[in-house]
Design a protein around this motif. Structure first.
Motif, mmCIF file in Angstrom:
data_model
loop_
_atom_site.group_PDB
_atom_site.id
_atom_site.type_symbol
_atom_site.label_atom_id
_atom_site.label_comp_id
_atom_site.label_asym_id
_atom_site.label_seq_id
_atom_site.Cartn_x
_atom_site.Cartn_y
_atom_site.Cartn_z
ATOM 1 N N ASP A 52 -77.365 -26.341 -15.626
ATOM 2 C CA ASP A 52 -77.304 -25.866 -17.016
ATOM 3 C C ASP A 52 -78.110 -26.701 -17.999
ATOM 4 O OD1 ASP A 52 -76.296 -28.522 -16.698
ATOM 5 O OD2 ASP A 52 -74.279 -28.148 -17.861
ATOM 6 N N ILE A 54 -78.412 -29.754 -18.206
ATOM 7 C CA ILE A 54 -77.927 -31.196 -18.663
ATOM 8 C C ILE A 54 -77.447 -31.959 -17.330
ATOM 9 C CG2 ILE A 54 -75.782 -32.121 -19.777
ATOM 10 C CD1 ILE A 54 -75.670 -29.916 -21.259
ATOM 11 N N ASP A 56 -75.732 -34.522 -14.850
ATOM 12 C CA ASP A 56 -74.237 -34.569 -14.357
ATOM 13 C C ASP A 56 -73.946 -35.578 -13.396
ATOM 14 O OD1 ASP A 56 -74.837 -33.081 -12.353
ATOM 15 O OD2 ASP A 56 -75.199 -31.361 -13.811
ATOM 16 N N GLU A 101 -68.994 -31.166 -19.063
ATOM 17 C CA GLU A 101 -70.545 -30.861 -18.720
ATOM 18 C C GLU A 101 -71.198 -31.810 -17.677
ATOM 19 O OE1 GLU A 101 -70.603 -31.510 -23.169
ATOM 20 O OE2 GLU A 101 -72.541 -31.464 -22.792
HETATM 21 MG MG MG Z 1 -75.536 -30.141 -15.409
#
Ligand code: MG
Ligand code: NOJ
Length: 586
Positions: A52, A54, A56, A101
């Motif tokens: 995505d 981002i 994590d 997220e």
């Molecule tokens: Mg991610």
């Protein structure tokens, strides 16, 4: 058998000590933190596992072996909690929930378990000064719910010279403009030292103190090894009771921009005496867990302030406190600083630090321009070596080990609220922290191996094709290899326990020596000039005569493994080199 309380405590302590020696390797357990290498992860930008764009928690988990191999003892992750992300996690909606997220609580627990398994500790970011305005506490406080009514710093507006009701005082937010925001629901103003979305908690309310202690316990119960405490020196503001029921205006500093934080001096909103006892109270909670979990619990506090105020965080003689982040490398070392100036900066911290306390060295964080951009790539090995060989804790911000530079982020791509708040498409970059938060460079594949997504939350810096972990692992000499070799030296007895000696041999040669009896000594030599130099270390009488190169920076001609005599060592221009004595010291 009946034991007195003291006897009981003694038994408990020795039981815990026994447990610690049984389950943890020597020098670990209760002492691990004293010479820890702490690696700061900015979760959003470290490694994205789900495409995505981002970073994590699962991404971080997948890179634990990399960190272990690098020599990291503990990771500190910038906030991973539920948040609307106006300040990318430093605005927390719920201290006990994980931001979706970044993953789930189960992901966090799996990360923690994996980290424990391989011997990397986890330090949590703790943000006590403010919550998000989406926090249930704040929502209830605006509605004057009796439990939450005084959780935040509320005040009536005051009538200004223009006859209109305005903010309670002239206070300015660290992120620009008034530090007060009106709540129509409550009919009062609330204080926010940072964003409008970051209302300040009221530490004069005992319920808040208790609530925040429970947060500390919550994460300790999960098994974290400590906390990095955010923005500690703005936790308290003056008590209006002492100012006729009003918040007093702060004096002008002489600055020119009336919306800028620096326009005012901050005697009423910063560095208040009340702060220290709260830190000492948290220390007491951490100490309870040392006994419970057989492991020292670490606390480092963030305060950009004067050195004498900084040192108070260590404790007051009666009570213990935290380790205050040492920001002297950030503030006082420039790209032109010479050996003498750097020695004075090191001495400054060592001189001010109360005796018996543990030092720490910081070359960067998510709020500062990256080390390589700030001081120049040719100073990265030098600064990394100093931070790793000086006594105490080393804090490394992700990417410093490969000399990552700041990435370019256009006004259109800018996310940092501190930059957005300038509303200035030309000069925004002066305030922006985005360039030092661009995604980590793992390799030369798409998005630098950070993410398989089609876009990333901040653009990947364009030098990633050549500047990345994989390239540096594969090359014979690199910032990464050097960092790793010096990090290994940090584990030696001399660097863990040895006496420190720093000396300048000229404007450009700085030598740092760590010597402990019965073990090889370690010497770091730095050449800050653009000329090769020959260094004679004969004046270091206790240093054995023969030395072997243990770590050779990218600019050094003398290679790892070479043996040299201490009276004549070739140190190339810009070289940082670490040597270990062939025989034991002293
Ligand atoms: Mg991610
Ligand atoms: C300090 C943090 O490091 C920074 O990133 C943040 O914006 C402020 N505190 C507010 O929490």
């Amino acid at each position: 058998m009946i034991f007195s309380k003291a006897q009981h405590k003694m038994r408990l302590v020795s039981f815990v000590a026994l447990l610690a020696t049984a389950t943890l390797v020597a020098g670990d357990g209760l002492d691990w933190w004293k010479t820890a290498l702490i690696y700061q992860i900015y979760p959003r930008s470290f490694k994205d596992s789900d495409g995505d764009g981002i970073g994590d928690l699962n991404g971080i988990k997948s890179k634990l072996p990399y960190l272990k191999d690098l020599g990291v003892d503990a990771i500190w992750m910038s906030p991973i909690f539920l948040s609307p992300m106006y300040d990318f996690g430093y605005d927390i909606t719920d201290y006990r929930q994980i931001a979706p997220e970044y993953g789930t609580m189960a992901d966090f627990e799996a990360l923690l378990a994996e980290a424990k398994k391989i011997g990397v500790r986890v330090i949590q970011d703790y943000v006590p000064n403010h919550t998000s305005n989406e926090s249930e506490w704040f929502v209830k406080s605006t509605k004057r719910d009796p439990q939450y009514e005084n959780y935040y710093v509320w005040a009536d507006g005051v009538r200004g010279a223009d006859g209109l009701i305005g903010p309670p005082s002239n206070w300015i937010s660290i992120f620009r403009n008034s530090a007060w925001e009106y709540s129509p629901t409550r009919g009062q103003y609330y204080l926010h030292q940072f964003l409008i979305g970051q209302p300040d908690l009221n530490y004069r309310e005992p319920k808040v103190q208790k609530e925040m202690k429970d947060v500390v316990r919550f994460w300790l119960d999960k098994g974290v090894s400590g906390f990095r405490v955010d923005a500690i020196n703005v936790m308290y503001e003056v008590d209006p009771k002492n100012f006729g029921g009003k918040y007093p205006d702060e004096p002008l500093s002489g600055g020119t921009d009336p919306q800028d934080y620096e326009y005012l001096k901050h005697p009423y909103t910063k560095d208040l005496d009340e702060t220290y006892n709260v830190v000492y109270d948290w220390r007491d909670i951490l100490d309870e867990y040392i006994e419970k979990q057989g492991e020292y619990k670490f606390m480092v506090t963030e305060a950009y302030t004067d050195l004498d105020l900084m040192m108070k965080y260590y404790g007051n003689g009666q009570r213990n406190g935290s380790i205050p982040f040492n920001f002297v490398f950030l503030g006082d070392i420039k790209n032109q600083s010479n050996a003498r100036e750097i020695k004075l900066v090191i001495d400054k911290w060592m001189t001010f630090m109360p005796s018996g306390k543990v030092a720490n060295w910081v070359n960067g964080n998510h709020d500062q321009s990256r080390l390589a951009s700030r001081l120049g790539t040719d100073r990265v090995d030098i600064m990394n070596m100093l931070a790793l060989l000086l006594p105490g804790v080393t804090c490394t911000y992700q990417g410093e080990e490969i000399a990552m530079t700041d990435g370019y982020v256009s006004w259109q791509d800018t996310k940092d609220p501190q930059a957005c708040n300038t509303n200035d498409p030309i000069n925004y970059w002066k305030k922006s922290r985005d360039p030092n938060r661009t995604p980590f460079h793992w390799d030369d594949s798409k998005n630098a191996g950070f993410s398989t997504g089609n876009s990333t939350w901040l653009p990947v810096a364009d030098n990633y094709k050549t500047l990345n972990v994989a390239a540096q692992m594969n090359s014979k000499k690199s910032h990464y290899q050097f960092y790793k070799d010096v990090a290994a030296l940090k584990k030696t007895k001399a660097v863990r326990e040895g006496d420190l000696d720093t000396r300048t041999f000229s404007q450009s040669i700085l030598v740092l020596t760590r010597l402990a009896p019965g073990t090889p000594g370690v010497v770091g030599i730095v050449n800050l000039s653009d000329k090769d130099e020959t260094v004679d270390l004969s004046s270091l009488k206790l240093l054995p005569p023969q030395l072997r190169v243990a770590a050779s920076g990218v600019d050094c001609k003398l290679e790892t493994g070479t043996t040299v005599n201490k009276n004549s060592i070739q140190v190339s221009a810009h070289c940082a080199i670490a040597l270990q004595s062939v025989s034991n010291c002293c």
